[in-house]
Each structure stands twice: as structure tokens, then as C-alpha cells.
Design an enzyme around this catalytic site. Structure first.
Site, PDB file in Angstrom:
ATOM      1  N   ASN A 186      -5.532  -9.505  -7.567  1.00 26.63           N
ATOM      2  CA  ASN A 186      -5.712 -10.216  -6.309  1.00 26.63           C
ATOM      3  C   ASN A 186      -7.049 -10.938  -6.196  1.00 26.63           C
ATOM      4  O   ASN A 186      -7.215 -11.818  -5.366  1.00 26.63           O
ATOM      5  CB  ASN A 186      -5.539  -9.254  -5.133  1.00 26.63           C
ATOM      6  CG  ASN A 186      -6.320  -7.976  -5.299  1.00 26.63           C
ATOM      7  OD1 ASN A 186      -6.098  -7.231  -6.254  1.00 26.63           O
ATOM      8  ND2 ASN A 186      -7.232  -7.707  -4.393  1.00 26.63           N
ATOM      9  N   HIS A 218       3.659  -9.975   3.104  1.00 25.23           N
ATOM     10  CA  HIS A 218       2.767 -10.944   3.763  1.00 25.23           C
ATOM     11  C   HIS A 218       1.960 -11.816   2.820  1.00 25.23           C
ATOM     12  O   HIS A 218       1.186 -12.657   3.261  1.00 25.23           O
ATOM     13  CB  HIS A 218       1.875 -10.242   4.790  1.00 25.23           C
ATOM     14  CG  HIS A 218       0.766  -9.410   4.225  1.00 25.23           C
ATOM     15  ND1 HIS A 218      -0.505  -9.914   4.064  1.00 25.23           N
ATOM     16  CD2 HIS A 218       0.727  -8.130   3.820  1.00 25.23           C
ATOM     17  CE1 HIS A 218      -1.273  -8.952   3.576  1.00 25.23           C
ATOM     18  NE2 HIS A 218      -0.547  -7.853   3.413  1.00 25.23           N
ATOM     19  N   THR A 235       0.847  -1.198   0.000  1.00 22.50           N
ATOM     20  CA  THR A 235       0.000   0.000   0.000  1.00 22.50           C
ATOM     21  C   THR A 235       0.882   1.248   0.000  1.00 22.50           C
ATOM     22  O   THR A 235       0.688   2.165  -0.809  1.00 22.50           O
ATOM     23  CB  THR A 235      -0.936   0.011   1.224  1.00 22.50           C
ATOM     24  OG1 THR A 235      -1.756  -1.151   1.168  1.00 22.50           O
ATOM     25  CG2 THR A 235      -1.799   1.254   1.254  1.00 22.50           C
ATOM     26  N   GLN A 241       0.921  -9.566  -5.642  1.00 19.07           N
ATOM     27  CA  GLN A 241       0.472 -10.953  -5.805  1.00 19.07           C
ATOM     28  C   GLN A 241       1.409 -11.788  -6.668  1.00 19.07           C
ATOM     29  O   GLN A 241       1.187 -12.982  -6.826  1.00 19.07           O
ATOM     30  CB  GLN A 241      -0.946 -10.984  -6.408  1.00 19.07           C
ATOM     31  CG  GLN A 241      -2.032 -10.445  -5.504  1.00 19.07           C
ATOM     32  CD  GLN A 241      -2.363 -11.352  -4.311  1.00 19.07           C
ATOM     33  OE1 GLN A 241      -1.954 -12.509  -4.252  1.00 19.07           O
ATOM     34  NE2 GLN A 241      -3.105 -10.814  -3.360  1.00 19.07           N
ATOM     35  N   THR A 276      13.239   4.584  11.148  1.00 18.27           N
ATOM     36  CA  THR A 276      14.183   3.533  11.527  1.00 18.27           C
ATOM     37  C   THR A 276      13.799   2.227  10.847  1.00 18.27           C
ATOM     38  O   THR A 276      12.638   1.816  10.881  1.00 18.27           O
ATOM     39  CB  THR A 276      14.174   3.348  13.063  1.00 18.27           C
ATOM     40  OG1 THR A 276      14.538   4.596  13.650  1.00 18.27           O
ATOM     41  CG2 THR A 276      15.148   2.269  13.500  1.00 18.27           C
ATOM     42  N   CYS A 281     -10.143  -7.000   1.288  1.00 20.95           N
ATOM     43  CA  CYS A 281     -10.061  -5.579   1.619  1.00 20.95           C
ATOM     44  C   CYS A 281     -11.437  -4.904   1.550  1.00 20.95           C
ATOM     45  O   CYS A 281     -11.652  -3.898   2.186  1.00 20.95           O
ATOM     46  CB  CYS A 281      -9.108  -4.863   0.680  1.00 20.95           C
ATOM     47  SG  CYS A 281      -7.487  -5.609   0.632  1.00 20.95           S
TER      48      CYS A 281
END
Ligand SMILES: *Cc1c(COP(=O)(O)O)cnc(C)c1O
Length: 382
Positions: free
Chosen positions: A152, A202, A73, A180, A240, A325
Site C-alpha cells: 500500500n 473501500h 483488517t 490494494q 447480520t 494508517c
């Protein structure tokens, strides 16, 4: 419970989790990779650079072309807003497709409010882009084409090589959302004319909350950053670096690269089985082009069946209706709508997605349950 929602997210591979855990505690590599004055920082920076190299290797890129983000995203936002704002003096026109993920569509809608012009191309009924329509949409104000690699919801692939050629011929930047496809299909930045690639961790057995953006160096692509701060990632994305997350992404992609062909072969077998079995359920149809698709996603509809009702009748199966989503809302999937699929057909569509840990025995169980529940729900129809 049988998990058939790998397109929504994947479990972290145990080998990946082990490497991540070694970056958290006092006895591990917990240092700040930006700490340049001691061994703790150097060790963390070394792990970050190893991961950057692993990602670059997978797409045949230079590690300096990889910018870490919080996920696909953010990578989509950075690519699209970054190009739009950096090159706005050159032009204000962006081309995308109606079947994109909301991370791309909503970013384009935001830019539209800021005065940019967006062309949303419709796919052909099989979900693929008409290349002649893409070429026709390009104007002398066009600065960016953003077209995803793998959808997706349907698993349909777009022809990155052909789109890249068109973009290059017209001197337009080309961004692709590869959330994907990364680690599943071969992406070679040396042969493809793609300038920006969004990567998520993920969907490929690494943790949530990490991703990357590939940004071409030759010829150099410039971006206006979204996040300002310590000047990390060559000033493109401050904050970071999360060593454990980055190590997770890098090691997951190294595993994916090593097993890419074997895994796709296994998944293809599973998909063939699933399609063959589900086809024997009356009035079943598959959405999207079945020759240009990834083997792990199957979008299937059972006429007359409400997808939500089917999911509720199969509590031992985890799959989704449309994409995860948007599953909070009851509007039919924008992807299926753009493909010209009726609202009724879209609402009877489920997405079954498989992955590394899916077994044939699980699919046999799933098919049995779906077959039984589709018949039961149909019996209840007036
Ligand atoms: C999952 C997904 C995203 C969002 O990725 P995050 O890393 O969760 O932000 C974007 N695009 C596509 C095509 C996806 O499948």
C-alpha cells in the site's frame, strides 16, 4: 482540491452508491437476509448471493468460498488467527514480511505473545521478496505464509504464483492481503495456489466497513472463527449481513472486472507522465521496483525535503507521507525502513496515488505545484 490519495481510500462510484441506496428504505430491499420466512428476507438474501457471485467471478472462485467481513483488517485477522488456532496442533510457526500492513503485522505480534513463532522476512531493497529466503525459512512447524499482493505504500507487487508453489510444495497454507490489488490485477484462484485472500471494498470504489475473505474449499481450509453468534457465513463470521454494503462491494467489483484492462492502461499513462515530470526535479528518486508494481501508486522522494512540510505547502493537493494508517505518528514508514531506506530518505518520501477519477489536467496541476514547492523549500534550507 486534487485528490491523489486513492491508496488510502476511494470515493464510492455513483453507480455503486445508487445500488446501495436501493437497499435501505421501506420501498427498497431492507429486509434481513437471514429472514427465511418472508419475501423481504428472500429478496435481501438474493442480492447478497448476487454480490457473493460477483466477487467469486472476479477471482474465479466458488461463491461458497467467500465470507463477508467488515473489511480487509478483519479478513486478515480471521485468516491468520483462524488458521493459527485451528491448526496449532500441526505447528506453531508463521512466516510473513516486514513490509506487510499493520493488520497483518499486529495480528502476528498478538499471536507471538500467545506462544506462536513468527518469522518476519525482510524484502530486497526493491521491496520484493527473495523466494530462496522464503523457502529457507520454512520448517516442519510452519503452518502459514502471509504475504501481501500489492504494498500500500510503494505499489510493489509480490509473485503470488511463485509463493503459492513454494507453500504448496511444503504443505503450508498461503494467505495474501489483496486490499490494494483486488479489481486492479487479475487474481485467479484456479491457477494460483493461494488458500486465503483478504479483500477490502473501500480501495475499489465501494464503501468503507465491508470486505471479504476468500477461503479455499478444495482442498478444504478450516478456520477458527473470531466472532460467534447466529452462525452466519457457514459459522465462520456471525452477524447480520449488511445488504447495502455487500451490494456495494459486489457491484464495485463487477464494474472493476469489466474495466480492468482499460483502467490499468489509463493509469499507466498517468503514472508514466507523473514519473517523467517528477524525474526532472533535481535529486528525485522513486522507491520500490518500477517493473513489478501497480500503476496507481507512486512512492517518490525529494532529497532534503520534509514530506510533512511539502504536504503543508501544497494545501490544494491531497496525498500522503508513508501510509495513512501510520501518519498520526512521526516514526518513519516501517515499509521503507525494511527496504533499507534511511530515515532521512523515508521522511522525504511522499505517496501519490491515482484512480478512476484522476485526470491528466489534475496531474499537470499537481506536478506544477510540487515542482514549485520543492524548489521553495530547498531555498529555505540552510
Ligand atoms: C487498506 C488496507 C487494509 C485495511 O483494509 P480495511 O478494509 O480498511 O480494514 C489492509 N491491508 C492493506 C494492504 C490495505 O491497503
Amino acid at each position: 482540491m486534487i485528490y491523489l490519495d486513492y491508496a488510502a481510500t476511494t470515493p464510492v462510484d455513483p453507480a455503486v452508491a445508487e445500488q446501495m441506496a436501493a437497499c435501505l428504505t421501506l420501498d427498497g430491499t431492507f429486509g434481513n437476509p437471514a429472514s427465511t420466512t418472508h419475501e423481504f428476507g428472500w429478496q435481501a438474501a438474493k442480492l447478497v448471493e448476487t454480490a457473493r457471485q460477483q466477487i467469486a467471478d472476479l477471482i474465479n472462485a466458488d461463491p461458497r468460498e467467500i465470507i463477508f467481513t467488515s473489511g480487509a483488517t478483519e479478513a486478515d485477522n480471521l485468516a491468520i488467527k483462524g488458521i493459527a488456532n485451528f491448526y496449532k496442533d500441526r505447528g506453531d510457526h508463521i512466516i510473513t514480511m516486514r513490509t506487510e500492513h499493520h493488520a497483518v503485522l499486529d495480528t502476528c505480534a498478538f499471536l507471538e505473545k500467545q506462544g506462536f513463532t513468527i518469522t518476519y522476512l525482510n524484502p530486497q531493497p526493491d521491496g520484493r521478496l527473495n523466494l530462496a529466503e522464503l523457502t529457507a525459512a520454512i520448517t516442519d512447524k510452519t503452518i502459514l505464509i502471509s504475504i501481501m499482493h500489492v504494498n500500500n505504500e510503494t505499489g510493489v507487487t509480490q509473485d503470488l504464483a511463485a509463493i503459492g508453489q513454494i507453500a504448496k510444495q511444503h504443505n503450508v497454507f498461503f494467505h495474501t492481503d489483496a486490499a490494494q490489488s483486488i479489481g486492479k490485477l487479475v487474481i485467479d484462484t484456479q491457477t494460483l495456489s493461494v488458500d486465503l485472500i483478504s479483500i477490502s471494498a473501500h480501495k475499489i470504489y465501494a464503501p468503507k466497513g465491508i470486505g471479504a475473505l476468500y477461503v479455499r474449499r478444495k482442498p478444504k481450509v478450516r478456520l477458527q472463527p473470531l466472532i460467534h453468534g447466529g452462525g452466519h457465513e457457514q459459522g465462520s463470521r456471525s452477524g447480520t449481513l449488511p445488504t447495502h454494503q455487500i451490494v456495494g462491494l459486489g457491484s464495485a467489483l463487477a464494474i472493476a472486472q469489466q474495466n480492468l484492462i482499460a483502467e490499468q492502461t489509463k493509469l499507466k499513462k498517468l503514472r508514466d507522465y507523473l514519473m517523467r515530470e517528477l524525474s526532472t526535479i533535481p535529486q528525485t528518486a522513486f522507491n520500490g521496483n518500477q517493473d513489478h508494481c501497480v500503476p496507481n501508486i507512486l512512492s517518490v522522494r525529494f532529497a532534503g525535503i520534509d514530506a510533512e512540510a511539502l504536504m503543508a505547502s501544497c494545501p490544494e493537493l491531497a496525498f500522503s507521507a508513508g501510509s495513512a494508517c501510520t501518519s498520526a505518528s512521526i516514526v518513519p514508514s516501517h515499509v521503507l525502513q525494511a527496504m533499507g531506506i534511511s530515515n532521512e530518505a523515508a521522511n522525504s518520501t511522499v505517496r501519490l496515488s491515482m484512480g478512476r477519477f484522476t485526470t491528466m489536467a489534475e496531474l499537470e496541476m499537481a506536478v506544477k505545484t510540487i515542482r514549485k514547492q520543492v524548489a521553495r523549500l530547498r531555498d529555505l534550507l540552510p
